[in-house]
Every structure is written in C-alpha cells, then in structure tokens.
Design a protein around this motif. Structure first.
Motif, PDB file in Angstrom:
ATOM      1  N   GLN A 196      32.871  10.455  18.353  1.00 46.26           N
ATOM      2  CA  GLN A 196      33.200  11.673  17.356  1.00 46.26           C
ATOM      3  C   GLN A 196      31.726  12.330  17.213  1.00 46.26           C
ATOM      4  N   LYS A 197      31.873  13.638  17.195  1.00 46.56           N
ATOM      5  CA  LYS A 197      30.346  14.314  16.959  1.00 46.56           C
ATOM      6  C   LYS A 197      30.121  14.628  15.492  1.00 46.56           C
ATOM      7  N   GLY A 198      28.868  14.830  14.910  1.00 41.71           N
ATOM      8  CA  GLY A 198      28.746  15.113  13.493  1.00 41.71           C
ATOM      9  C   GLY A 198      28.548  14.100  12.595  1.00 41.71           C
ATOM     10  N   ILE A 199      29.043  12.838  12.787  1.00 37.81           N
ATOM     11  CA  ILE A 199      28.948  11.770  11.995  1.00 37.81           C
ATOM     12  C   ILE A 199      28.434  10.554  12.728  1.00 37.81           C
ATOM     13  N   THR A 200      27.912   9.696  11.890  1.00 34.25           N
ATOM     14  CA  THR A 200      27.062   8.453  12.358  1.00 34.25           C
ATOM     15  C   THR A 200      27.952   7.141  11.784  1.00 34.25           C
ATOM     16  N   ILE A 201      28.589   6.558  12.903  1.00 38.11           N
ATOM     17  CA  ILE A 201      29.163   5.107  12.213  1.00 38.11           C
ATOM     18  C   ILE A 201      28.249   3.895  12.557  1.00 38.11           C
ATOM     19  N   THR A 202      27.977   3.371  11.527  1.00 39.13           N
ATOM     20  CA  THR A 202      26.957   1.941  11.772  1.00 39.13           C
ATOM     21  C   THR A 202      27.843   0.953  11.810  1.00 39.13           C
ATOM     22  N   HIS A 203      27.607  -0.171  12.872  1.00 37.41           N
ATOM     23  CA  HIS A 203      28.437  -1.111  12.881  1.00 37.41           C
ATOM     24  C   HIS A 203      27.554  -2.399  12.723  1.00 37.41           C
ATOM     25  N   GLU A 204      28.166  -3.183  11.952  1.00 30.59           N
ATOM     26  CA  GLU A 204      27.280  -4.633  11.598  1.00 30.59           C
ATOM     27  C   GLU A 204      28.367  -5.740  12.098  1.00 30.59           C
ATOM     28  N   GLU A 205      27.887  -6.605  13.011  1.00 37.03           N
ATOM     29  CA  GLU A 205      29.007  -7.824  13.166  1.00 37.03           C
ATOM     30  C   GLU A 205      28.233  -8.687  12.865  1.00 37.03           C
ATOM     31  N   MET A 206      28.647  -9.575  12.157  1.00 38.81           N
ATOM     32  CA  MET A 206      27.701 -10.586  11.400  1.00 38.81           C
ATOM     33  C   MET A 206      28.195 -11.939  12.154  1.00 38.81           C
ATOM     34  N   GLU A 207      27.087 -12.602  12.721  1.00 40.75           N
ATOM     35  CA  GLU A 207      27.555 -13.722  13.506  1.00 40.75           C
ATOM     36  C   GLU A 207      27.858 -14.884  12.835  1.00 40.75           C
ATOM     37  N   GLY A 208      28.955 -15.519  12.950  1.00 36.94           N
ATOM     38  CA  GLY A 208      29.493 -16.732  12.446  1.00 36.94           C
ATOM     39  C   GLY A 208      30.225 -16.189  11.116  1.00 36.94           C
TER      40      GLY A 208
END
Length: 217
Positions: free
Chosen positions: A175-187
């Motif tokens: 999608q345009k116009g937004i920023t989705i930040t993704h954090e996948e925490m190991e463990g």
C-alpha cells in the motif's frame, strides 16, 4: 491508577484511566486479548503497554470488553467488541479535546479489533499491533490501511504463527502513503514471556517516540 466506568453500547464498561497534566498530551487506548481465553485489561502485555505509553507522555485508557470484569454485556464475536473500542475512544476524546495525536495499541485479539478501529476513525495517527492473530481472523479489511504503525510478533509464536503475520505485513507493504514497520523478535512466544517483554516494550517505545517527532502519518 484511577478506575473509570463509562457508557458502552451494551451497558457500562470498566477501565483504567491515566491522564497527563498537559492539556494537549497525545492519547492512546490499549485493547486486550480474547475475552473467552482469559483476556482482560490486566493482561501483562496490555498492562505494560499502558505504562509504556504513559511514560512517553500519553494520556492512556485501557478497559475490559463487554462481559469481562465489571463490564456489562456478553462476548459478541468481535462485532460488539469493536463498538466497545469505539465507545472507549469517544470517552477518551471527550476528556482530551486538545490532544494532537491519537494512537491505538492492541495485543492478539485486541490487535485485530484495533486495526478495525483504524478503518473507522481517521483521527487515529498511529497503531501498535502486538502478536496479531492473522491465522485466526481476516485482516483483508485493511484496504487501504489508513495510518502507519508497528506490527510486532515473536518467531516462536505458536498461537499466531509468524508466517501468517509475515503474509499480512507483505500485503500491507504494497500500500502507498503509509509505512508499516515490522519487528519479529527471535525466540519470543505469543505472550512475550521474560526475557522478551522488556525488549518488546523498548521496540514500541523507540518506534512511538520516533513517530511523534516526525509528525508523519
């Protein structure tokens, strides 16, 4: 922590309200996990998110969905719970009419409700979704997703497997116009049991602080 009771669609809703002294402080509501699986506003993740937002200068409200604790009504498959969340936001806004920013944070089932609330409420400027159960619920309503946010999950989550969260994030990245930040925490597992709780909260803290200084959607 002041206890509050405010009107919901099916009767009274019970919450905890933590205001700031500044009249124009940003506001946030925190949404708890599934009512039928022991989810309440005192869930560890929800409780800790509440205080994390308060320490960042937010006026914060967390509350029990209908039928949980002293909240009236009964579980309604997510439909009524979304109405409860909208009522909670109305209540929070009515007491904080000068707030510059409005955020919603949800954990598990609460993340699903929170992301639906985004679609209804254009004034929401940011969201935090912790362990969104993309394997159990349809998130396709996020078309388009109206605001930027952080999705955070654990690589060892057995309740909401990481691959489903990754697929959700990939869709949102188109999608345009937004920023989705993704954090996948190991463990980390679904509930971010120690030692993962504080690092997860630190991710939330740094993300929100950055967004508040950027003033972007």
């Amino acid at each position: 922590m002041p206890e509050v009771i405010f009107p919901g669609p099916e009767g009274r809703l019970e919450g905890r309200y933590h205001p700031q002294k500044e009249k124009d402080a940003p506001i946030a509501i925190i949404l708890h996990p599934h009512p039928q699986f022991g989810g309440t506003m005192n869930n560890k993740v929800v409780y800790n998110l509440h205080y994390t937002f308060h320490r960042m200068g937010f006026t914060v409200l967390r509350f029990n969905f209908r039928g949980v604790g002293r909240s009236q009504g009964e579980y309604d498959q997510g439909i009524g719970e979304l109405s409860d969340a909208a009522s909670a936001l109305d209540y929070l806004q009515s007491m904080n009419q000068n707030a510059k920013h409005c955020w919603v944070a949800g954990f598990s089932f609460g993340a699903w409700i929170g992301m639906q609330l985004l679609m209804r409420r254009p004034e929401i400027t940011g969201f935090i979704s912790v362990s969104p159960p993309a394997n159990m619920y349809d998130f396709s309503f996020l078309a388009p997703c109206p605001s930027s946010g952080l999705i955070i999950n654990g690589s060892a989550d057995r309740v909401a497997p990481p691959r489903d969260t990754q697929a959700l994030v990939a869709k949102l990245h188109e999608q345009k116009g937004i920023t989705i930040t993704h954090e996948e925490m190991e463990g980390a597992g679904h509930f971010f049991e120690d030692p993962y709780m504080q690092p997860m909260l630190d991710h939330v803290d740094s993300y929100v602080r950055r967004r508040l200084t950027e003033n972007t959607r």
